[in-house]
Design an enzyme around this catalytic site. Sequence first.
Site, PDB file in Angstrom:
ATOM      1  N   ARG A  20       0.852  -1.201   0.000  1.00 46.92           N
ATOM      2  CA  ARG A  20       0.000   0.000   0.000  1.00 46.92           C
ATOM      3  C   ARG A  20       0.880   1.241   0.000  1.00 46.92           C
ATOM      4  O   ARG A  20       2.083   1.149   0.224  1.00 46.92           O
ATOM      5  CB  ARG A  20      -0.849   0.047   1.286  1.00 46.92           C
ATOM      6  CG  ARG A  20      -1.632  -1.195   1.546  1.00 46.92           C
ATOM      7  CD  ARG A  20      -2.490  -1.088   2.792  1.00 46.92           C
ATOM      8  NE  ARG A  20      -1.797  -1.432   4.025  1.00 46.92           N
ATOM      9  CZ  ARG A  20      -1.714  -0.650   5.086  1.00 46.92           C
ATOM     10  NH1 ARG A  20      -2.244   0.550   5.055  1.00 46.92           N
ATOM     11  NH2 ARG A  20      -1.082  -1.034   6.170  1.00 46.92           N
ATOM     12  N   LEU A  69       7.992  -7.401  10.223  1.00 43.18           N
ATOM     13  CA  LEU A  69       9.343  -6.914  10.525  1.00 43.18           C
ATOM     14  C   LEU A  69       9.510  -6.448  11.973  1.00 43.18           C
ATOM     15  O   LEU A  69      10.553  -5.885  12.317  1.00 43.18           O
ATOM     16  CB  LEU A  69       9.725  -5.795   9.557  1.00 43.18           C
ATOM     17  CG  LEU A  69      10.031  -6.297   8.122  1.00 43.18           C
ATOM     18  CD1 LEU A  69      10.206  -5.124   7.161  1.00 43.18           C
ATOM     19  CD2 LEU A  69      11.282  -7.172   8.105  1.00 43.18           C
ATOM     20  N   SER A 143      11.473  10.767   7.128  1.00 39.51           N
ATOM     21  CA  SER A 143      10.301  11.615   7.364  1.00 39.51           C
ATOM     22  C   SER A 143      10.784  13.024   7.722  1.00 39.51           C
ATOM     23  O   SER A 143      11.882  13.187   8.270  1.00 39.51           O
ATOM     24  CB  SER A 143       9.499  11.056   8.543  1.00 39.51           C
ATOM     25  OG  SER A 143       8.563  12.015   8.991  1.00 39.51           O
ATOM     26  N   TYR A 156       8.775   7.693  17.056  1.00 40.71           N
ATOM     27  CA  TYR A 156       8.807   7.464  15.598  1.00 40.71           C
ATOM     28  C   TYR A 156       9.845   8.395  14.958  1.00 40.71           C
ATOM     29  O   TYR A 156      10.672   7.968  14.153  1.00 40.71           O
ATOM     30  CB  TYR A 156       7.408   7.734  15.038  1.00 40.71           C
ATOM     31  CG  TYR A 156       7.326   7.887  13.532  1.00 40.71           C
ATOM     32  CD1 TYR A 156       7.296   6.776  12.700  1.00 40.71           C
ATOM     33  CD2 TYR A 156       7.255   9.160  12.945  1.00 40.71           C
ATOM     34  CE1 TYR A 156       7.197   6.917  11.326  1.00 40.71           C
ATOM     35  CE2 TYR A 156       7.155   9.307  11.573  1.00 40.71           C
ATOM     36  CZ  TYR A 156       7.129   8.198  10.765  1.00 40.71           C
ATOM     37  OH  TYR A 156       7.040   8.331   9.401  1.00 40.71           O
ATOM     38  N   THR A 159      13.233   7.148  15.529  1.00 42.37           N
ATOM     39  CA  THR A 159      13.593   5.979  14.689  1.00 42.37           C
ATOM     40  C   THR A 159      13.994   6.446  13.293  1.00 42.37           C
ATOM     41  O   THR A 159      14.907   5.896  12.683  1.00 42.37           O
ATOM     42  CB  THR A 159      12.443   4.942  14.557  1.00 42.37           C
ATOM     43  OG1 THR A 159      11.360   5.479  13.782  1.00 42.37           O
ATOM     44  CG2 THR A 159      11.948   4.464  15.896  1.00 42.37           C
ATOM     45  N   LYS A 160      13.303   7.455  12.792  1.00 39.84           N
ATOM     46  CA  LYS A 160      13.606   7.934  11.430  1.00 39.84           C
ATOM     47  C   LYS A 160      14.970   8.630  11.397  1.00 39.84           C
ATOM     48  O   LYS A 160      15.723   8.496  10.429  1.00 39.84           O
ATOM     49  CB  LYS A 160      12.499   8.883  10.957  1.00 39.84           C
ATOM     50  CG  LYS A 160      11.164   8.181  10.695  1.00 39.84           C
ATOM     51  CD  LYS A 160      11.290   7.194   9.558  1.00 39.84           C
ATOM     52  CE  LYS A 160       9.976   6.576   9.143  1.00 39.84           C
ATOM     53  NZ  LYS A 160      10.122   5.595   8.068  1.00 39.84           N
TER      54      LYS A 160
HETATM   55  P1  NAP Z   1       1.141   2.818   4.984  1.00 39.37           P
HETATM   56  O1  NAP Z   1       0.182   3.240   3.940  1.00 39.37           O
HETATM   57  O2  NAP Z   1       0.729   2.791   6.414  1.00 39.37           O
HETATM   58  O3  NAP Z   1       1.726   1.375   4.561  1.00 39.37           O
HETATM   59  C1  NAP Z   1       2.636   0.762   5.398  1.00 39.37           C
HETATM   60  C2  NAP Z   1       3.270  -0.422   4.728  1.00 39.37           C
HETATM   61  O4  NAP Z   1       4.219  -0.984   5.659  1.00 39.37           O
HETATM   62  C3  NAP Z   1       2.275  -1.526   4.396  1.00 39.37           C
HETATM   63  O5  NAP Z   1       2.723  -2.226   3.267  1.00 39.37           O
HETATM   64  C4  NAP Z   1       2.347  -2.402   5.644  1.00 39.37           C
HETATM   65  O6  NAP Z   1       1.971  -3.761   5.423  1.00 39.37           O
HETATM   66  C5  NAP Z   1       3.830  -2.322   5.977  1.00 39.37           C
HETATM   67  N1  NAP Z   1       4.052  -2.607   7.392  1.00 39.37           N
HETATM   68  C6  NAP Z   1       3.461  -2.008   8.451  1.00 39.37           C
HETATM   69  N2  NAP Z   1       3.855  -2.602   9.606  1.00 39.37           N
HETATM   70  C7  NAP Z   1       4.711  -3.585   9.252  1.00 39.37           C
HETATM   71  C8  NAP Z   1       5.430  -4.579   9.993  1.00 39.37           C
HETATM   72  N3  NAP Z   1       5.358  -4.676  11.321  1.00 39.37           N
HETATM   73  N4  NAP Z   1       6.176  -5.453   9.295  1.00 39.37           N
HETATM   74  C9  NAP Z   1       6.267  -5.392   7.960  1.00 39.37           C
HETATM   75  N5  NAP Z   1       5.610  -4.476   7.200  1.00 39.37           N
HETATM   76  C10 NAP Z   1       4.836  -3.590   7.845  1.00 39.37           C
HETATM   77  O7  NAP Z   1       2.467   3.700   4.991  1.00 39.37           O
HETATM   78  P2  NAP Z   1       2.854   5.012   4.144  1.00 39.37           P
HETATM   79  O8  NAP Z   1       2.072   6.167   4.658  1.00 39.37           O
HETATM   80  O9  NAP Z   1       2.856   4.712   2.683  1.00 39.37           O
HETATM   81  O10 NAP Z   1       4.360   5.216   4.643  1.00 39.37           O
HETATM   82  C11 NAP Z   1       5.441   4.561   4.024  1.00 39.37           C
HETATM   83  C12 NAP Z   1       6.731   5.056   4.647  1.00 39.37           C
HETATM   84  O11 NAP Z   1       6.816   6.476   4.493  1.00 39.37           O
HETATM   85  C13 NAP Z   1       6.839   4.783   6.144  1.00 39.37           C
HETATM   86  O12 NAP Z   1       8.161   4.501   6.489  1.00 39.37           O
HETATM   87  C14 NAP Z   1       6.450   6.108   6.766  1.00 39.37           C
HETATM   88  O13 NAP Z   1       7.027   6.271   8.035  1.00 39.37           O
HETATM   89  C15 NAP Z   1       7.019   7.081   5.761  1.00 39.37           C
HETATM   90  N6  NAP Z   1       6.360   8.376   5.798  1.00 39.37           N
HETATM   91  C16 NAP Z   1       5.046   8.491   5.508  1.00 39.37           C
HETATM   92  C17 NAP Z   1       4.458   9.737   5.550  1.00 39.37           C
HETATM   93  C18 NAP Z   1       3.013   9.951   5.229  1.00 39.37           C
HETATM   94  O14 NAP Z   1       2.541  11.096   5.384  1.00 39.37           O
HETATM   95  N7  NAP Z   1       2.265   8.963   4.784  1.00 39.37           N
HETATM   96  C19 NAP Z   1       5.232  10.867   5.911  1.00 39.37           C
HETATM   97  C20 NAP Z   1       6.569  10.704   6.197  1.00 39.37           C
HETATM   98  C21 NAP Z   1       7.136   9.454   6.140  1.00 39.37           C
HETATM   99  P3  NAP Z   1       0.434  -4.241   5.716  1.00 39.37           P
HETATM  100  O15 NAP Z   1      -0.334  -3.899   4.476  1.00 39.37           O
HETATM  101  O16 NAP Z   1       0.562  -5.708   5.953  1.00 39.37           O
HETATM  102  O17 NAP Z   1      -0.019  -3.501   6.926  1.00 39.37           O
END
Ligand code: NAP
Length: 250
Positions: A20, A69, A143, A156, A159-160
Amino acid sequence: MIASLFSLKGKKAFVSGSSRGIGRAVAMLLGEAGAEVWFHASRPSPALDATLAEAEKRAIACHSVAADLSGMEGVDQIVRSVRECDILILNASVQRYLTLDEFDGEEFAREFNTNVRASFALVQAFLPGMRARRFGRIVSIGSVNQRKPSPRLGIYAATKAALANLILNCARSSAEFGVTANNVAPGVIATDRNAETLADPAAARKILEQIPVRRFGTPEDCAGIVLLLCSEAGSYITGADIPVAGGMQL
Ligand code: NAP
């Protein structure tokens, strides 16, 4: 010329958390550039199945692996499944909105184990092969919180910052082996993770005020820079920490 500069033909890519959101968009673009891609989720799910079906529809050579993970068994499972990896995208992460006072040891461990320890273990597993083949690309997804920690995302954010620091250090030690390592730091990207918050008009308005371009990002906004970093065109870029945040980092 443009096609060969950005082609990933013959390369194997693993993108953690690519069922996703940002990981999915990144993995799709790497696949469309010719890489063989391993899509990944924490567990088998309809989202992972649908993503794989979409990748197959786009004629991407693809596989899927489900592995949590939060523990090291998940890392082992991925390494057994992927075996050889030229392009490693460290995208999966977990977060909970809690103030520093509210955090307990269990949540601290869960976030550090998933976001930092597992990511670094994947680097340790795949880096020797990359060095031996004299080609490798590592991109961690950080992030804006790395530098500007939000009050309710303190652990969080830590960690980043830790992951980015490790990856940038890895850039220095691996450059002579043809391996680059960079960090991409998104701002507010509309995904499942923040859908509830962004659906609240008052909260959304407040957040938008902090984003100079005055819109939330999309997962696709984050994919182009990752393709650049993984391609021949990006071979001289290493040790960079690049915000994709509509100016929110300012
Ligand atoms: P998301 O839509 O919440 O998707 C998270 C993904 O990580 C999914 O594929 C999920 O798998 C997987 N995941 C979650 N927990 C896990 C675990 N314990 N073990 C293995 N896989 C796991 O995330 P996103 O918003 O696209 O964010 C992606 C990255 O960008 C993250 O590192 C986040 O910190 C960073 N980020 C996001 C934003 C934002 O605004 N969205 C901003 C800054 C940084 P499942 O489908 O099985 O749950």
